[in-house]
Design an enzyme around this catalytic site. Structure first.
Site, short mmCIF file in Angstrom:
data_model
loop_
_atom_site.label_atom_id
_atom_site.label_comp_id
_atom_site.label_asym_id
_atom_site.label_seq_id
_atom_site.Cartn_x
_atom_site.Cartn_y
_atom_site.Cartn_z
N ASP A 1 -5.23 -7.76 -3.37
CA ASP A 1 -5.54 -7.58 -1.95
C ASP A 1 -6.84 -8.26 -1.51
OD1 ASP A 1 -5.47 -6.76 0.66
OD2 ASP A 1 -5.61 -4.62 0.26
N HIS B 1 0.83 -1.22 0.00
CA HIS B 1 0.00 0.00 0.00
C HIS B 1 0.86 1.27 0.00
CE1 HIS B 1 -3.45 -2.51 0.35
NE2 HIS B 1 -3.15 -2.92 1.57
#
Length: 456
Positions: free
Chosen positions: A321, A270
């Site tokens: 994810d 991220h």
């Protein structure tokens, strides 16, 4: 036995070539490349180095779409989404985990990915009870990968505490929890299994985040995985950054860069909440930023500072994810268009040497993704793994286009439906746009989903 793939266009390590034949040996490596149109086992339109999916929590695919209703408070964010995820955890069995993982891997392959890294923290039964075989759920992912043929990097997660205050795990977190001793045992058991797996199956480590591991646990897990991939969630949420600053006196990425041996083995997942100095320094570390634009948008994480990071020489990989949607082209498109919306400009993530937005994004994601998951791939050249994605050049989205424009059109105006074939380490798992075991995997997944959703 050698497999020969002829492509009318191919994006090689040194640029585009027309009418090229790529040879793949029995070990799944590219053994030869020639400018010929001779005998071939497969004939394709456009041949690309396949991407690796650097970050996945496979089980979350089964809850996709179930957290899109606002909760009881006026503001809905990552933390309320997490409560839905914890409730879902209470009903998943090892059989469910394996079926869901196979579906996720199949969808990734059909989207054009040849390999996956599974950031795996679902170690225990509901309530935190250990399975008789401590690596039970890890083995379920491995068995799924054997079936789907995807290139596989397994990242068992160390998850020690409920927050930076060292609070005990509770609720859904109990299925994640590992003491340092338990994690070392888990990793050791998995190492034994990997000795008998395909050569392109890789074992790494994933200290979950600065919130979930102690400094001692972080150092020990990094040492345990020495020489392999090290993945960590870092600077995803504003609230997370505040907690880390309050507890450790520095922002998450800054603390990791200053206190850990960050190098090319590391992948920061991220990293949407970095300041400019952190962004430049992470780019210079050799680590990869593991970006998951669809999930980051879905959870309201923020926008990665892509232009600054890439201009400083940073490396990127793409992951799905939460698997709320598995779409390779949309991940790349979302990464670029988020920059455009923020800066009110166009064609931002590129450079003078590669003005094509599509090619710039694709090549960097291919090479950075392979680095992040410890895979000798991300390029078409002799000696690399035959991780290859073919596009149907008769598809309306890309027909009559050449070279860089193919990638621009596919990523910004097309979809994953343009993918015709995928090879993972030479294993031909997608043909005619469908996985060779599509019907079986999809049937098992659908049956499982009916049961799970009725139980919620």
């Amino acid at each position: 036995m050698t497999t020969r793939i002829f492509a009318r266009q191919a994006l090689m390590a040194d640029g585009w070539r027309a009418n090229v034949t790529v040879e793949v040996d029995e070990a799944g490596l590219i053994s030869g490349v020639s400018d010929t149109d001779g005998r071939a086992d497969h004939r394709v339109g456009v041949l690309l180095p396949a991407l690796s999916n650097v970050h996945s929590h496979s089980f979350q695919r089964a809850m996709a779409g179930l957290a899109e209703t606002r909760g009881p408070t006026a503001i809905d964010d990552f933390w309320t989404w997490r409560q839905v995820m914890y409730r879902f955890l209470e009903i998943l069995s090892p059989d469910d985990i394996q079926v869901i993982a196979a579906q996720v891997q199949m969808e990734m392959l059909e989207a054009g990915y040849a390999a996956q890294a599974e950031f795996h923290y679902l170690h225990h039964a509901p309530g935190g009870r250990a399975y008789a075989q401590v690596e039970e759920t890890s083995l379920r992912h491995i068995e799924a990968a054997r079936l789907t043929g995807i290139g596989f990097t397994h990242l068992p997660v160390l998850y020690m505490q409920g927050g930076l205050d060292g609070s005990a795990l509770e609720g859904g977190q109990l299925r994640f929890g590992c003491s340092l001793d338990a994690f070392q045992t888990l990793h050791s058991r998995l190492s034994g299994h990997f000795a008998d797996l395909p050569d392109d199956f890789v074992l790494g480590v994933a200290p979950h985040s600065l919130r979930a591991v102690s400094a001692e646990g972080l150092r020990a897990s990094v040492q345990l995985g020495e020489g392999g991939p090290v993945h960590i969630h870092a600077a995803e949420q504003v609230g997370e950054v505040r907690e880390v600053v309050d507890a450790l006196g520095a922002r998450p990425v800054r603390w990791l860069l200053d206190n850990m041996p960050v190098d090319h083995h590391w992948c920061f997942i991220h990293a949407t909440q970095m300041d400019p100095a952190e962004t430049v320094d992470l780019a210079g570390s050799g680590a990869v930023a593991g970006l998951c634009p669809i999930t980051e948008a879905n959870l309201g994480d923020g926008i990665f500072d892509g232009a600054r990071y890439l201009q400083a020489g940073g490396r990127i990989g793409i992951g799905s994810d939460s698997n709320v949607k598995i779409a390779l082209t949309e991940e790349l498109r979302m990464l670029e268009v988020s920059q455009r919306l923020r800066d009110r400009q166009r064609v931002i993530l590129t450079e003078q040497a590669v003005p094509s937005n599509g090619r710039y994004l694709y090549e960097r994601a291919a090479r950075g993704g392979a680095q992040a998951i410890g895979r000798n791939a991300g390029r078409i050249e002799v000696g690399a793994l035959a991780d290859l994605t073919a596009l149907d050049d008769a598809n309306p989205a890309i027909c009559a286009l050449k070279q860089d424009t193919v990638l621009d059109a596919w990523i910004f105006a097309g979809s994953d439906g343009v993918v015709s074939d995928v090879w993972a380490a030479g294993r031909h798992m997608v043909s005619g746009g469908r996985h060779i075991h599509h019907e079986r995997i999809a049937r098992d997944f659908t049956q499982t989903i009916y049961r799970l959703r009725e139980a919620l």
